[in-house]
Design an enzyme around this catalytic site. Sequence first.
Site, PDB file in Angstrom:
ATOM      1  N   ASP A 195       0.864  -1.189   0.000  1.00 49.21           N
ATOM      2  CA  ASP A 195       0.000   0.000   0.000  1.00 49.21           C
ATOM      3  C   ASP A 195       0.894   1.230   0.000  1.00 49.21           C
ATOM      4  OD1 ASP A 195      -2.955   0.992   0.491  1.00 49.21           O
ATOM      5  OD2 ASP A 195      -1.645   2.219   1.761  1.00 49.21           O
ATOM      6  N   GLU A 244       1.069   5.659   0.232  1.00 48.99           N
ATOM      7  CA  GLU A 244       0.474   6.973   0.446  1.00 48.99           C
ATOM      8  C   GLU A 244       1.227   7.930  -0.477  1.00 48.99           C
ATOM      9  OE1 GLU A 244      -2.215   7.162   2.043  1.00 48.99           O
ATOM     10  OE2 GLU A 244      -2.081   5.183   2.994  1.00 48.99           O
ATOM     11  N   HIS A 252      -5.464   4.810   6.534  1.00 55.18           N
ATOM     12  CA  HIS A 252      -4.819   5.661   5.519  1.00 55.18           C
ATOM     13  C   HIS A 252      -3.337   5.842   5.801  1.00 55.18           C
ATOM     14  CE1 HIS A 252      -8.309   6.560   3.133  1.00 55.18           C
ATOM     15  NE2 HIS A 252      -8.991   6.922   4.222  1.00 55.18           N
ATOM     16  N   ASP A 258      -2.821  -0.194   6.297  1.00 56.58           N
ATOM     17  CA  ASP A 258      -3.700  -0.553   5.176  1.00 56.58           C
ATOM     18  C   ASP A 258      -3.233  -1.844   4.504  1.00 56.58           C
ATOM     19  OD1 ASP A 258      -4.935   1.762   5.855  1.00 56.58           O
ATOM     20  OD2 ASP A 258      -4.792   2.719   3.890  1.00 56.58           O
TER      21      ASP A 258
END
Length: 580
Positions: free
Chosen positions: A30, A32, A171, A176
């Site tokens: 994952d 960001e 998040h 995540d």
Amino acid sequence: MSTAPARIGRQLAFDELDTPLRDTTFVVVDLETTGGSPTADAITEIGAVKIRGGEVIGELATLVDPGRSIPPLIVEITGITTAMVLGAPRIERVLPSFLEFAAGAVLVAHNAQFDTGFLRAAAKQCNVEWPAFKVLCTVQLARRVLTRDEAPSVRLSALASLFAATTQPTHRALDDARATVDVLHALFERVGNQGVHSFSELVDYLPAVSSGQRAKRSLAAGLPRTPGVYLFRGPSNEALYIGTAVNLQRRVRNYFTGSETRGRMKEMVALAERVDHVECAHALEAGVRELRLLVAHTPPYNRRSKFPKRAWWASLTDEPFPRFSLTRKATPNALGPFGSRTDAADVAATIAEYCGIRTCTDRIGASGVHGKNCPPAAVGGCPASSIQPLQTAEEYAEAAAKAVALIAGTDDAPLHRIRARIERLSDAELFESAARVRDRAAAVVLALRKLQRLVAVASITELVAARPAIEGGWELIVVRSGRLASAGIAARGVAPMPVVAALTAAAETVVPDQSPLRGAMAEEVGLIARWLDSPGVRIVAASEGYREPAAGAGSWLGWAELARDAVRAESAGAAYLRLA
């Protein structure tokens, strides 16, 4: 200073991806980011979890300095501020570590297109070659597995709640990724109940298929994972479709999945009652057995099942004044095979013109004369015509001998005459006429080379050859008069010569005929010839030399390729002019 792209890790081979899901390594990732565009935005955090067999075997998590400020909206969503990433490593340092961590695994992400898009862009920025990862998207899998009543939304937070994940998404990348692991395992439990147990089966499962098509997956269950030929059988035991595979079970299984989109094949699968198979030593044996079975069964769902019966040959007739006749059956000194009668007629007409073979269909006896009522060739008459003096059968025989020598590859004088004519037309600036003759000549060269290449194989009474096998060892064949008489494998570590002796002793007995290919099917000889031309092939033994004629069309191939390139260029130019 430019740097060559680095190569990171080894990816799973196709056969390895057929291992059970519990033995497959997955890396759930994952990211960001500073925004939604892989080209305009940058990664701010990477979190990844490596799993196998339901167990976590490693984790990777790091903030990444994007080299720019983080927008307030992103800060509000993720909680990652510009100050937090100021001391973090740049993507140039982080990406190689991630690629090493993920090497050899299947990448998994929730909305994988987003995450892999940013990772690919980062690899390009870092001048690192992006490995050919197999990728699984849990959004796509969830939409395939879950009904809308059960999961109105497939957002990660919704799925984590549905499956009571031990980690709830926040998040932040690692949280995540951990939540996605729990979702992935829950989805695997669902598909396992539907007979999906390997990654390749999972890939086949993702596209939607009818329940009737999927219900027949059991027809593939008992098939071996070896090379061979498969036959779909209908309600009356008739052969519906015949094909080859390097892995019989995997190939046949694909017919019952969403990867099969052809309407004819779906119709065939609906009729199929069982699947028979013939195991083969390697792909060449499978290809040959497929050809023979197609001729024997002519299955309705194979488009090329009647191909051997469609071939045309240009044969010289057996009479005092021979001419070319187009037949389905090859005779001695015949030229072919041709896919269409028109192609055979065009090539035969060109050879007739430059060898002096008559083109009329009159029957002329041995006591007769040729050319009595024929107009001269200069005004469109037969090239064999001669007003003064008239030709006798003995004189005319020289023309037939020229054609026979051209086909056999012992004399290419007619090809030199064609090329000389092309040059004369070009010198006279009759370029369109020169192009037409050039195209006809190229067709003759390619037809001659095809036959002479096949005859080179078919003329050998017995040929034993070996080729390195991909998995080690040797693929072995015994060819007799152009037909595959025996095939086998000498596995890695096994002495090949005793295997060769056993294959030769058990090989089929072949009785050749007098046709150019000695009774063998042209397609079968073609498969063998291509196999013999492949890298690494060794001739183990041969009763005669494996060779093409010195004056054959092989030496003209370069010229013929130039002619074909010219045709393509002219066609492209004409198309451009039409569009303009």
